[in-house]
Scaffold this motif. Sequence first.
Motif, PDB file in Angstrom:
ATOM      1  N   TRP A   1      -7.312 -25.532 -16.855  1.00 31.61           N
ATOM      2  CA  TRP A   1      -8.200 -25.496 -15.679  1.00 31.61           C
ATOM      3  C   TRP A   1      -9.273 -24.443 -15.936  1.00 31.61           C
ATOM      4  O   TRP A   1      -8.971 -23.279 -16.136  1.00 31.61           O
ATOM      5  CB  TRP A   1      -7.365 -25.127 -14.453  1.00 31.61           C
ATOM      6  N   ILE A   2     -10.540 -24.857 -15.909  1.00 29.01           N
ATOM      7  CA  ILE A   2     -11.665 -23.938 -16.052  1.00 29.01           C
ATOM      8  C   ILE A   2     -12.568 -24.099 -14.825  1.00 29.01           C
ATOM      9  O   ILE A   2     -13.044 -25.196 -14.546  1.00 29.01           O
ATOM     10  CB  ILE A   2     -12.470 -24.206 -17.334  1.00 29.01           C
ATOM     11  N   GLU A   3     -12.805 -23.011 -14.117  1.00 29.17           N
ATOM     12  CA  GLU A   3     -13.562 -23.077 -12.872  1.00 29.17           C
ATOM     13  C   GLU A   3     -14.594 -21.951 -12.809  1.00 29.17           C
ATOM     14  O   GLU A   3     -14.285 -20.803 -13.100  1.00 29.17           O
ATOM     15  CB  GLU A   3     -12.601 -22.979 -11.674  1.00 29.17           C
TER      16      GLU A   3
ATOM     17  N   ILE B   1     -14.331 -27.382 -12.921  1.00 23.12           N
ATOM     18  CA  ILE B   1     -14.974 -27.239 -11.620  1.00 23.12           C
ATOM     19  C   ILE B   1     -16.105 -26.220 -11.717  1.00 23.12           C
ATOM     20  O   ILE B   1     -15.906 -25.107 -12.223  1.00 23.12           O
ATOM     21  CB  ILE B   1     -13.959 -26.787 -10.543  1.00 23.12           C
ATOM     22  N   SER B   2     -17.261 -26.619 -11.258  1.00 30.73           N
ATOM     23  CA  SER B   2     -18.443 -25.735 -11.231  1.00 30.73           C
ATOM     24  C   SER B   2     -18.767 -25.165 -12.611  1.00 30.73           C
ATOM     25  O   SER B   2     -19.124 -23.994 -12.739  1.00 30.73           O
ATOM     26  CB  SER B   2     -18.230 -24.596 -10.220  1.00 30.73           C
TER      27      SER B   2
ATOM     28  N   SER C   1     -18.627 -30.982 -12.333  1.00 31.43           N
ATOM     29  CA  SER C   1     -19.444 -30.186 -13.246  1.00 31.43           C
ATOM     30  C   SER C   1     -20.775 -30.880 -13.503  1.00 31.43           C
ATOM     31  O   SER C   1     -21.202 -31.733 -12.729  1.00 31.43           O
ATOM     32  CB  SER C   1     -18.668 -29.931 -14.548  1.00 31.43           C
ATOM     33  N   SER C   2     -21.394 -30.537 -14.614  1.00 33.97           N
ATOM     34  CA  SER C   2     -22.734 -31.046 -14.919  1.00 33.97           C
ATOM     35  C   SER C   2     -22.713 -32.551 -15.178  1.00 33.97           C
ATOM     36  O   SER C   2     -21.671 -33.132 -15.502  1.00 33.97           O
ATOM     37  CB  SER C   2     -23.277 -30.343 -16.164  1.00 33.97           C
TER      38      SER C   2
ATOM     39  N   ARG D   1     -13.423 -34.692  -7.960  1.00 35.83           N
ATOM     40  CA  ARG D   1     -12.579 -33.561  -7.573  1.00 35.83           C
ATOM     41  C   ARG D   1     -11.929 -33.863  -6.225  1.00 35.83           C
ATOM     42  O   ARG D   1     -12.600 -33.978  -5.213  1.00 35.83           O
ATOM     43  CB  ARG D   1     -13.404 -32.285  -7.440  1.00 35.83           C
ATOM     44  N   PRO D   2     -10.605 -34.068  -6.169  1.00 33.44           N
ATOM     45  CA  PRO D   2      -9.968 -34.411  -4.906  1.00 33.44           C
ATOM     46  C   PRO D   2      -9.562 -33.178  -4.143  1.00 33.44           C
ATOM     47  O   PRO D   2      -9.411 -32.111  -4.694  1.00 33.44           O
ATOM     48  CB  PRO D   2      -8.725 -35.177  -5.367  1.00 33.44           C
TER      49      PRO D   2
END
Length: 872
Positions: free
Chosen positions: A792-794, A817-818, A842-843, A865-866
């Motif tokens: 997970w990378i946010e 995310i983001s 993300s992008s 993204r839920p």
Amino acid sequence: MADAVVNILVENLLQLLSENVALIKGADAEFNNLLEEVQRLKAFLDDASKYHSDSKQWDQLVKDIQKTVHKAEDVIDKFLVQSKQHREKGKVERLLDKVNHSGIVKDLATEIKGIHDKVKKLRENNQQAFQPRPVLELPKKGVQEQGPSLENDEVVGFDDEASKVIKRLVEGPAESLDIIPVAGMPGLGKTTLARKIYNDPKLSYEFFSIPWVYVGQEYKIKDIYLRILKCLKTSIEDHLNDEVDTLAKVISDFINKGGRCLIVLDDVWEAEVIDVVKKVFPENKDGHRIMMTTRDRYLATYANTEPHDLKFLNGKESFELLKKRVFGKGGCPDELVELGKEIAGKCGGVPLAVVVIAGALRGRPNTNDWLRVQKNVAEHFYKNTPAGCLKFVEMSYNRLPQEVQTCFLYCGVFPRGFDIPSWKLIRLWIAEGLIKPQQTYTPEEIAEFYLNDLVNRNLVILMRKKSDGQIKICRLHDMLHEFCRTEASNKWLFQQMHLTSDQAIPSIQDKDTCRRLCIQPSILNQFLLDKPIAEHVRSFYCFSSEQKQIDLHPNDIKHIHKAFTLIRVLDVEPVKFVFSKDFNQLYHLRYVAISGEFKSLPPFFGKFWNLQTLVINTSPSESTLEVKADIWNLLQLRHFHTNIPAKLPAPATTTGKTSCLQTLSMVAPESCRKDVLAKACLLKKLSIRGQMTSFLEPKGGISNLEELKCLEHLKLLNDVLDIHKATHLPPEFFRLVRTVKLTLVNTRFSWSDADKLAQLEHLEVLKLKENAFIGNSWKPEIEGFSALQVLWIERSDLESWTASSLNFPRLRHLVLISCHKLKAVPLGLADIHNFQEMSLDSSKEAVKSAKEIESMKPKRRSRHRPCWDPGF
């Protein structure tokens, strides 16, 4: 059969007697006689648990045993409090009080003798024989119990239904808002169909956001708006006090900026819900959608003159669903096929009926078992009345092993439609004495196994999963909740407090039926104004789905302390709590979950020698919570949760018994001293939050973590650090050899160090949030994370990321995310055999590469993204 609830009662009394026999002075003989008699009664009940009886004589025996056990509990618990108070007095006071205390002991001896005689008579006069019943076996130690599936549950007969609804969602009016209601009778599978549609990858490319909102009968418009907003915004703290119209405007602005939106409304009962949700959509011609489920066709046609009427399953589909729910991927034995078809056919095409009956059949491949079920199906579902539904649930309930039955009924203490955190349910089960101790398993492991069993039997609904695949949030279906509430009331397990038909509050004076009280927040104030006195009450709960605290007068709150002097479980998190001198005397507390404006944890908490779980929520404006209580003296304390960092006291001595703490969440970095962690060396979960600069330096506080040989989950949240400076991973990180899950927040390590975490050979879940690592690129070394399954990378500035199956050979789930600067998701991830899912926000470039990976692995899927999943 021995009643599950009464058996638990006797076990708890036996434990109470065994643990405190040394504390009783002056009534030793009577106490030991009672202990021996209860041991005989326990042996009798253990034998009876293997058999079955429907006789009124047995029912009366159960009630008699409960009354006797309750009486014994009251006498002993009351004496232990008096004994504790006597020992805390000074030497002179104890001498003056000696005569009075001796009189109390004498009265105790007389009462115990009377109880002993009753128990003996009950045992001697009831030696019946019964028929055998099943026993649950735990898996062998060391075998990983896989969590139940949510998204991969077998869904039968809904493919065509889902395609029709998806087509309407995607190809409907291009510019205007459209509502697609899914209507049908209770249990027909409306929510299941909506869930299948919600998880379909087609929608993730058509809609920017897809909030899921459970509505139910007891909804509030503000709650619905807050749930929608929570899916659109990372934090909603700033909006908790907003008016409804303000919230609608905020949501509308977010949707207007984001793009096409689909809102799913599950279980709608009133037209008002449709009207208020329609208000949040801006008039920007984006073709927004609402999908809703309802059992009311009139309401469905109010939303859309052409609702989607969900069909019943045919006989073939019903049997196919039954087979998959009972046998999984295995086939149905030939000798059971015809019986199975008859049973499936008698379920009336209602999926819920099939699912529940499958729970009764699972693990029972005997023809006689199936014949017994086949004879009862029509009786329970012919008219599909509420009573029939409850009877059908009872069939699955009776198939539960005895030790799981009470755990299942206990789920009814939560309000209808309440999302139950698994950790809370498990801790409460343990505190209530519903989990039998075993040598090879911790109570938490046993409880988690029971919860998985209930989900697998379709008696508890899995709502969200943790990143390790286990249950995070669960819920009872309304039909099952009603069963639990009714059955638990009949068995005197708990009483739900709500206004009677004449708007009165029920009496709580019955010492047998009112041992546990669940009260609705709306009547709590009225209840406390009556200044109740009920020392027999052992548990008091007040749950709420609302975010806002219930602000009562402090004097009213103090009535809780005075009313329940022998209380063991206190869970009133929605209430703004205050302490009093009466609270100091609640020595039997095992579980405490409270909220308030606390600056410290008072010293008297160190006297609660039975405390197992402590949950303290205080004002976010406070930076830390100073713990003044000697928690190291609480030898049964296993879990300590706070919503802000706690400053822990130094142990009085490093010798003596080790603390049995398993969870510390969260603590300040300065509390992670060597003497503290040496005392808490059995910790499995640790969350640290604060200024990490010195803590993360080589040979800093992080070096003390090597004292934690059992640590599996570690979370580091850095509040303050030079935002322009990257730091390096301290070498002490790589001594955390047992770590399975690692979460780093705002630690700002260099991406060049990230692949060094691969040295943690047991690491399965890695979450990197809020610039946990900084820099433009990440190029892991070839030999990578051998055990990692979830990455997970946010909120990262990462632009370039190179990776392959050699770096992450077991990765199954990627969350981004983001990460708006990331140019692409590494295409090499497509070569990972177990890679199943990507969740992206993300992008555009990253999303495009994710689609390319999906095309390379057609059976895998990426998605939006839920907010109703993934349970991280």
